[in-house]
Design a protein around this motif. Structure first.
Motif, short mmCIF file in Angstrom:
data_model
loop_
_atom_site.label_atom_id
_atom_site.label_comp_id
_atom_site.label_asym_id
_atom_site.label_seq_id
_atom_site.Cartn_x
_atom_site.Cartn_y
_atom_site.Cartn_z
N SER A 129 -3.59 37.44 -25.16
CA SER A 129 -2.34 37.05 -25.86
C SER A 129 -1.86 35.77 -25.29
N LEU A 130 -1.98 35.58 -23.83
CA LEU A 130 -1.21 34.36 -23.35
C LEU A 130 -1.73 33.24 -23.91
N ILE A 131 -2.90 33.04 -24.60
CA ILE A 131 -3.50 31.87 -25.10
C ILE A 131 -2.63 31.50 -26.45
N ILE A 132 -1.91 32.60 -26.93
CA ILE A 132 -0.95 32.41 -28.10
C ILE A 132 0.05 31.63 -27.60
N MET A 133 0.60 32.09 -26.37
CA MET A 133 1.77 31.28 -25.71
C MET A 133 1.40 30.18 -25.45
N VAL A 134 0.31 29.85 -24.62
CA VAL A 134 -0.13 28.19 -24.17
C VAL A 134 -0.07 27.51 -25.35
N VAL A 135 -0.87 27.75 -26.61
CA VAL A 135 -1.22 27.21 -27.79
C VAL A 135 0.20 26.98 -28.31
N ALA A 136 1.07 27.81 -28.40
CA ALA A 136 2.32 27.51 -29.20
C ALA A 136 3.14 26.57 -28.51
N ILE A 137 3.27 26.64 -27.29
CA ILE A 137 4.01 25.68 -26.26
C ILE A 137 3.51 24.34 -26.18
#
Lengths: 126, 516
Positions: free
Chosen positions: B203-211
């Motif tokens: 799910s951290l991929i979501i965070m990295v992509v969003a940021i």
């Protein structure tokens, strides 16, 4: 005789305009900042307001907005007399309800009197 | 495959951490977000290694990722608190210790093997951990910190508006989604089975992509920087993963990897430098046009009085007035001309200082009597102070003051600017110009009871065109040159310094010292 309210925060300017308007038979009163100017506009019912823009306590822009919002003062004509750049501020001030935008380094005090007199005559104010 | 992806995700986190680090840890929120990402990197890396390592070593990696996750949440809470309120103030050591206490306890119970990991076994799908009662403490820590942090972030998010809100939208969305996923798969599900512990980090991929999206979309950084970072990141990822593929030439691969980090570091740094320079130039251009606006308005103010008065003389109306009144008008023209020449002098000085480091004119240096100079400044400023009803004093605490080597013209300018400011930014009260001397130095102080300088503006007060927030509100047409000029001149003396103490709404005290 027409009563003029000058809202201006520079004492030297006030002296200048007081002298020239009085010599030409006008009744001129003044306010040293925007807040006092609003009060005097409400209480003394001037026929015309000459307003500076760059003032410490309350800017001329804010003053004209409030003047035009208040039913008691909204019909008093306002003329902007300032050192601010005409190209940048004129259209905005006219939109806010000012009659004219005069630059202090362009329209000299004797001309200000003349133009004010013409304006008052044209609009049949006293 | 899962394991490799985990390692990649951990690298992605490390990359994002590096990005923020390079961008500059400008404020505390940034700093703690950076720490959060570093801890996250260790957490996911530990998780990856846990899956990949031998059965005996797995337990150590598990210890690492539990500890890292604990720190990760703690720094996330810090981040959220500073994010919500920048003016949270200084946190003292005891409070830091208190906030860190769950981490310390987690380390102790893990290392002491105190009912945290109950059972460690090898299942058909991989290594498995059964959790003991001490794990409840860990869960409480994570859930409470995380809950409070999310609460603080949402609170802040609701209070902002405009462009800041659109910028934050992605960051908030990404961070919260990732946190919730991680909580579900890494905190609660392991009570039943350890099989899916690897899903959380995805799910951290979501965070990295969003940021990253938020950053690129809103041009928070130049595209050049981003491209170089992505390339370096990609290269490092490949080299890093390559280390674990097979055991041939392990050390060689590690060295290559380290060298690549080094080269990447310098590459990104140079690109950053270029971007910064460009930003700096853009800022200067903006300041220049603002300065022209201010300067033209400042010049026009006295000119309009001079012109207006002269026009009335010419027209003949002033000639009709009594002599005394006429004199007043002539006096006005004179005073405004003095002011005008002062403004022109400031503008010229500022552009003079612009091209090279200012130095005092060698040939004109002579012993200057500070007492005489300060009294002259006081007399020149008296009228302005009187007009505002301010008390203006000159106080000398010693009978004899040593002369200092200087140039009278520049020194007057430097101190007069400070006295001018004191008068300008004091509404009521007094201004004291003080002169004193001790064994080592002559000290000039200018103390007022004015509006003071807000803390956030203190560090840039001597900068060119810089003005404090409250000064802008109060007096719109200052040029922001006065203190800049004063500092340049004082610094041009050998062994002299200028500094100030100030408290908002109480007053400011400038202290200038000259070594004797």
């Amino acid at each position: 005789m027409a009563k003029i309210l000058l809202i201006e925060d520079d004492n030297d300017q006030i002296l200048l305009y007081h002298t020239v308007f009085k010599m030409n038979g006008f009744n001129i009163i003044s306010a040293i900042d925007g807040k006092i100017g609003l009060d005097r506009a409400k209480n003394e019912h001037p026929d015309l307001i000459i307003l500076d823009l760059n003032m410490e306590e309350m800017s001329g822009e804010e003053v004209i907005k409030r003047l035009k919002k208040n039913p008691e003062t909204k019909n008093i004509p306002v003329i902007i007399l300032t050192n601010m750049d005409k190209r940048k501020f004129q259209s905005q001030m006219l939109e806010l309800g000012a009659e004219y935008f005069w630059e202090k380094t362009v329209v000299m005090p004797p001309d200000v009197v003349k133009k004010v007199r013409d304006f008052l005559e044209k609009n049949k104010i006293k | 495959m899962i394991t490799l992806t985990l390692l990649l995700i951990s690298l992605l986190n490390g990359g994002l951490a590096a990005l923020i680090f390079f961008r500059g840890l400008k404020n505390k929120a940034n700093f703690f977000f950076f720490l959060t990402l570093v801890a996250t990197f260790f957490w996911i890396f530990g998780l990856g290694m846990f899956r990949m390592s031998s059965f005996e070593n797995g337990i150590y990696w598990a210890t690492l990722f539990y500890i890292s996750a604990s720190f990760c949440i703690t720094y996330f809470l810090y981040f959220a608190l500073f994010f919500d309120n920048k003016n949270i103030g200084k946190i003292n050591f005891l409070n830091h210790l208190l906030i860190h206490s769950p981490n310390i306890i987690t380390i102790i119970i893990l290392l002491a093997n105190f009912h945290f990991i109950k059972d460690y076994s090898l299942e058909p799908w991989g290594k498995s951990i059964k959790l003991g009662p001490a794990y409840f403490f860990y869960v409480t820590h994570i859930v409470s910190y995380m809950g409070y942090a999310i609460f603080a972030i949402i609170k802040r998010f609701r209070n902002v508006s405009g462009i800041e809100k659109t910028q934050l939208k992605f960051i908030v969305f990404g961070t919260i989604t990732a946190s919730i996923f991680a909580l579900a798969f890494n905190l609660f599900l392991p009570f039943y089975t350890y099989q899916f512990v690897w899903i959380g980090p995805y799910s951290l991929i979501i965070m990295v992509v969003a940021i990253t999206y938020a950053i690129t979309k809103h041009h928070l950084m130049g595209i050049k920087t981003i491209t170089s970072e992505i390339l370096v990141g990609l290269l490092l990822s490949i080299l890093f993963v390559n280390i674990f593929f097979n055991d041939n030439n392990l050390w060689f691969k590690i060295i290559i990897f380290l060298v690549a980090i080094l080269i990447g570091y310098f590459l990104i740094r140079s690109v950053f430098k270029e971007v910064r320079q460009r930003e700096h130039i853009e800022k200067l251009m903006k300041m220049r046009s603002e300065f022209l606006d201010i300067a033209s308005h400042q010049l026009k103010t006295p000119i309009s009085v001079i012109m207006g008065t002269a026009s009335m003389f010419r027209e003949g109306s002033i000639g009709k007035l009594p002599k005394e009144q006429q004199k007043k008008f002539v006096e006005n023209i004179y005073r405004k001309s003095v002011k005008l020449s002062g403004i022109v002098r400031d503008i010229l000085s500022a552009s003079e200082f612009d091209t090279e480091k200012f130095s005092l004119p060698e040939g004109r240096l002579e012993p200057v009597d500070l007492e005489k100079l300060l009294i002259k400044i006081k007399d020149d400023s008296k009228e302005e102070a009187d007009e505002k009803g301010l008390e203006l004093n000159f106080i000398k605490t010693r009978a004899k003051i040593s002369p200092i080597i200087s140039d009278e013209f520049y020194l007057t300018q430097a101190i007069a600017n400070i006295v001018d400011n004191a008068i300008k930014y004091t509404k009521a009260g007094r201004i004291d110009i003080m002169l004193d001397e001790d064994e080592k130095e002559v000290i000039v102080k200018v103390k007022d009871t004015g509006v003071g300088i807000p803390n956030e503006d203190k560090s840039r007060m001597f900068g060119k065109f810089e003005r404090a927030r409250n000064a802008r509100d109060m007096y719109t047409d200052g040029s922001g040159l006065g203190l800049f000029i004063s500092k340049e001149i004082i610094d041009a003396h050998s062994e002299a310094s200028i500094k100030f103490n100030s408290e908002e709404n109480k007053g400011t005290e400038f202290i200038i010292t000259f070594q004797t």
